[in-house]
Design a protein around this motif. Structure first.
Motif, PDB file in Angstrom:
ATOM      1  N   ILE A  50       0.882  -1.408   0.012  1.00  0.00           N
ATOM      2  CA  ILE A  50      -0.029   0.184  -0.148  1.00  0.00           C
ATOM      3  C   ILE A  50       0.888   1.132   0.394  1.00  0.00           C
ATOM      4  CG2 ILE A  50      -1.734   1.066   1.295  1.00  0.00           C
ATOM      5  CD1 ILE A  50      -2.713  -1.350   2.329  1.00  0.00           C
ATOM      6  N   GLU A  51       0.625   2.709  -0.792  1.00  0.00           N
ATOM      7  CA  GLU A  51       1.056   3.307  -0.634  1.00  0.00           C
ATOM      8  C   GLU A  51       1.301   4.293   0.754  1.00  0.00           C
ATOM      9  OE1 GLU A  51       1.075   7.252  -2.974  1.00  0.00           O
ATOM     10  OE2 GLU A  51      -0.137   5.715  -4.890  1.00  0.00           O
ATOM     11  N   GLU A  52       2.534   4.671   0.531  1.00  0.00           N
ATOM     12  CA  GLU A  52       2.433   5.699   2.161  1.00  0.00           C
ATOM     13  C   GLU A  52       2.016   6.860   2.094  1.00  0.00           C
ATOM     14  OE1 GLU A  52       6.736   4.433   4.652  1.00  0.00           O
ATOM     15  OE2 GLU A  52       6.315   3.942   2.964  1.00  0.00           O
ATOM     16  N   GLY A  53       1.850   7.670   2.945  1.00  0.00           N
ATOM     17  CA  GLY A  53       1.341   8.990   3.060  1.00  0.00           C
ATOM     18  C   GLY A  53       0.257   9.008   4.046  1.00  0.00           C
ATOM     19  N   ASN A  54       0.039  10.318   4.082  1.00  0.00           N
ATOM     20  CA  ASN A  54      -1.116  10.753   4.651  1.00  0.00           C
ATOM     21  C   ASN A  54      -1.914  10.063   5.966  1.00  0.00           C
ATOM     22  OD1 ASN A  54      -2.868  12.418   2.395  1.00  0.00           O
ATOM     23  ND2 ASN A  54      -2.625  10.689   1.608  1.00  0.00           N
ATOM     24  N   TYR A  62      10.473  -8.171   7.756  1.00  0.00           N
ATOM     25  CA  TYR A  62      11.766  -9.596   7.320  1.00  0.00           C
ATOM     26  C   TYR A  62      11.332  -9.529   6.319  1.00  0.00           C
ATOM     27  CZ  TYR A  62       7.263 -12.763   8.484  1.00  0.00           C
ATOM     28  OH  TYR A  62       5.962 -12.936   8.475  1.00  0.00           O
ATOM     29  N   GLU A  63      12.095 -10.541   5.749  1.00  0.00           N
ATOM     30  CA  GLU A  63      12.158 -10.688   4.091  1.00  0.00           C
ATOM     31  C   GLU A  63      10.739 -10.418   3.035  1.00  0.00           C
ATOM     32  OE1 GLU A  63      13.687 -14.074   1.416  1.00  0.00           O
ATOM     33  OE2 GLU A  63      14.591 -13.564   2.605  1.00  0.00           O
ATOM     34  N   ASN A  64      11.416  -9.052   2.610  1.00  0.00           N
ATOM     35  CA  ASN A  64       9.213  -9.612   1.788  1.00  0.00           C
ATOM     36  C   ASN A  64       8.226  -9.595   2.431  1.00  0.00           C
ATOM     37  OD1 ASN A  64      11.388  -9.020  -0.520  1.00  0.00           O
ATOM     38  ND2 ASN A  64      10.851 -11.252  -0.517  1.00  0.00           N
ATOM     39  N   LYS A  65       8.235  -9.258   3.606  1.00  0.00           N
ATOM     40  CA  LYS A  65       7.662  -8.662   4.409  1.00  0.00           C
ATOM     41  C   LYS A  65       6.941  -7.703   5.433  1.00  0.00           C
ATOM     42  CE  LYS A  65       5.738 -12.973   4.099  1.00  0.00           C
ATOM     43  NZ  LYS A  65       4.898 -12.936   3.030  1.00  0.00           N
ATOM     44  N   TYR A  66       6.075  -6.754   5.046  1.00  0.00           N
ATOM     45  CA  TYR A  66       5.776  -5.098   6.489  1.00  0.00           C
ATOM     46  C   TYR A  66       4.789  -5.221   7.043  1.00  0.00           C
ATOM     47  CZ  TYR A  66       8.713  -4.775   1.760  1.00  0.00           C
ATOM     48  OH  TYR A  66       9.504  -5.154   1.020  1.00  0.00           O
ATOM     49  N   GLN A  67       5.159  -4.459   7.414  1.00  0.00           N
ATOM     50  CA  GLN A  67       3.553  -4.269   8.514  1.00  0.00           C
ATOM     51  C   GLN A  67       3.584  -2.499   8.032  1.00  0.00           C
ATOM     52  OE1 GLN A  67       4.878  -4.027  12.895  1.00  0.00           O
ATOM     53  NE2 GLN A  67       2.703  -5.221  12.893  1.00  0.00           N
ATOM     54  N   LEU A  68       1.688  -2.565   8.094  1.00  0.00           N
ATOM     55  CA  LEU A  68       1.354  -1.050   8.257  1.00  0.00           C
ATOM     56  C   LEU A  68       1.134  -0.737   9.607  1.00  0.00           C
ATOM     57  CD1 LEU A  68      -2.286  -1.542   6.569  1.00  0.00           C
ATOM     58  CD2 LEU A  68       0.258  -0.429   5.299  1.00  0.00           C
ATOM     59  N   ILE A  69       2.005   0.970   9.478  1.00  0.00           N
ATOM     60  CA  ILE A  69       2.394   1.853  10.809  1.00  0.00           C
ATOM     61  C   ILE A  69       1.275   2.855  10.273  1.00  0.00           C
ATOM     62  CG2 ILE A  69       2.729   2.941  12.747  1.00  0.00           C
ATOM     63  CD1 ILE A  69       5.573   1.422  11.711  1.00  0.00           C
ATOM     64  N   ILE A  70      -0.182   3.015  10.640  1.00  0.00           N
ATOM     65  CA  ILE A  70      -1.287   3.906  11.131  1.00  0.00           C
ATOM     66  C   ILE A  70      -1.700   5.134  11.981  1.00  0.00           C
ATOM     67  CG2 ILE A  70      -3.406   4.667  10.092  1.00  0.00           C
ATOM     68  CD1 ILE A  70      -3.224   1.014   9.221  1.00  0.00           C
ATOM     69  N   ASP A  71      -1.687   5.951  11.756  1.00  0.00           N
ATOM     70  CA  ASP A  71      -1.234   7.381  12.858  1.00  0.00           C
ATOM     71  C   ASP A  71      -2.917   7.581  13.052  1.00  0.00           C
ATOM     72  OD1 ASP A  71      -0.456   8.705  11.201  1.00  0.00           O
ATOM     73  OD2 ASP A  71       1.161   9.239  11.771  1.00  0.00           O
ATOM     74  N   LYS A  72      -3.229   8.778  13.476  1.00  0.00           N
ATOM     75  CA  LYS A  72      -4.189   9.516  13.990  1.00  0.00           C
ATOM     76  C   LYS A  72      -4.713  10.081  12.341  1.00  0.00           C
ATOM     77  CE  LYS A  72      -6.677  12.886  16.207  1.00  0.00           C
ATOM     78  NZ  LYS A  72      -6.799  13.981  17.383  1.00  0.00           N
ATOM     79  N   GLU A  73      -3.467  10.933  11.646  1.00  0.00           N
ATOM     80  CA  GLU A  73      -3.875  11.718  10.964  1.00  0.00           C
ATOM     81  C   GLU A  73      -4.166  10.082   9.301  1.00  0.00           C
ATOM     82  OE1 GLU A  73      -1.161  12.724   7.403  1.00  0.00           O
ATOM     83  OE2 GLU A  73       0.599  12.640   9.100  1.00  0.00           O
ATOM     84  N   TYR A  74      -4.178   9.706   9.666  1.00  0.00           N
ATOM     85  CA  TYR A  74      -4.711   8.671   8.470  1.00  0.00           C
ATOM     86  C   TYR A  74      -6.623   8.591   8.739  1.00  0.00           C
ATOM     87  CZ  TYR A  74      -6.392   4.798   5.369  1.00  0.00           C
ATOM     88  OH  TYR A  74      -7.487   4.477   4.366  1.00  0.00           O
ATOM     89  N   PHE A  75      -6.846   8.492   9.886  1.00  0.00           N
ATOM     90  CA  PHE A  75      -8.227   8.587  10.523  1.00  0.00           C
ATOM     91  C   PHE A  75      -8.626   9.563   9.359  1.00  0.00           C
ATOM     92  CE2 PHE A  75      -6.144   4.964  12.682  1.00  0.00           C
ATOM     93  CZ  PHE A  75      -6.593   3.891  12.052  1.00  0.00           C
TER      94      PHE A  75
END
Length: 107
Positions: A50-54, A62-75
């Motif tokens: 998913i595109e980063e931003g907002n 780890y290898e080819n695995k990513y975790q989303l971090i979502i803060d209040k700004e996104y909501f």
């Protein structure tokens, strides 16, 4: 959600502007992100990145695995877009209804 959108466009005959189409696309991307979180414990692979931003950032865990971090700004961002989308959509639906009603009267 896509079925309802297709119905409004194809069957009901609304003609949404480019702006409302963009907002629908953004909401659809949110749905995809939500599904990634719900069904993959928030871990994304290369295929469902998913595109980063907002207020969204992505952490390589780890290898080819990513975790989303979502803060209040996104909501705040996505809720604003959803609200604008529905306000514009209701306006387009109302205009189409008035158009159909006037066609009914002239028939």
């Amino acid at each position: 959600m896509n079925r309802y959108w297709d119905y409004l466009k194809k069957i009901y005959g609304i003609s949404p502007s480019g702006k409302i189409e963009q907002e629908f696309s953004l909401i659809n991307n949110h749905k995809r992100m939500r599904n990634s979180i719900a069904h993959n414990n928030g871990i994304l692979s290369e295929q469902n990145r998913i595109e980063e931003g907002n207020g969204i950032s992505i952490k390589n865990i780890y290898e080819n695995k990513y975790q989303l971090i979502i803060d209040k700004e996104y909501f705040e961002f996505i809720l604003d877009k959803i609200e604008k989308f529905f306000i514009e959509l209701l306006d387009v639906i109302d205009k189409k209804y008035i158009e159909l009603k006037s066609q009914d009267r002239t028939s």
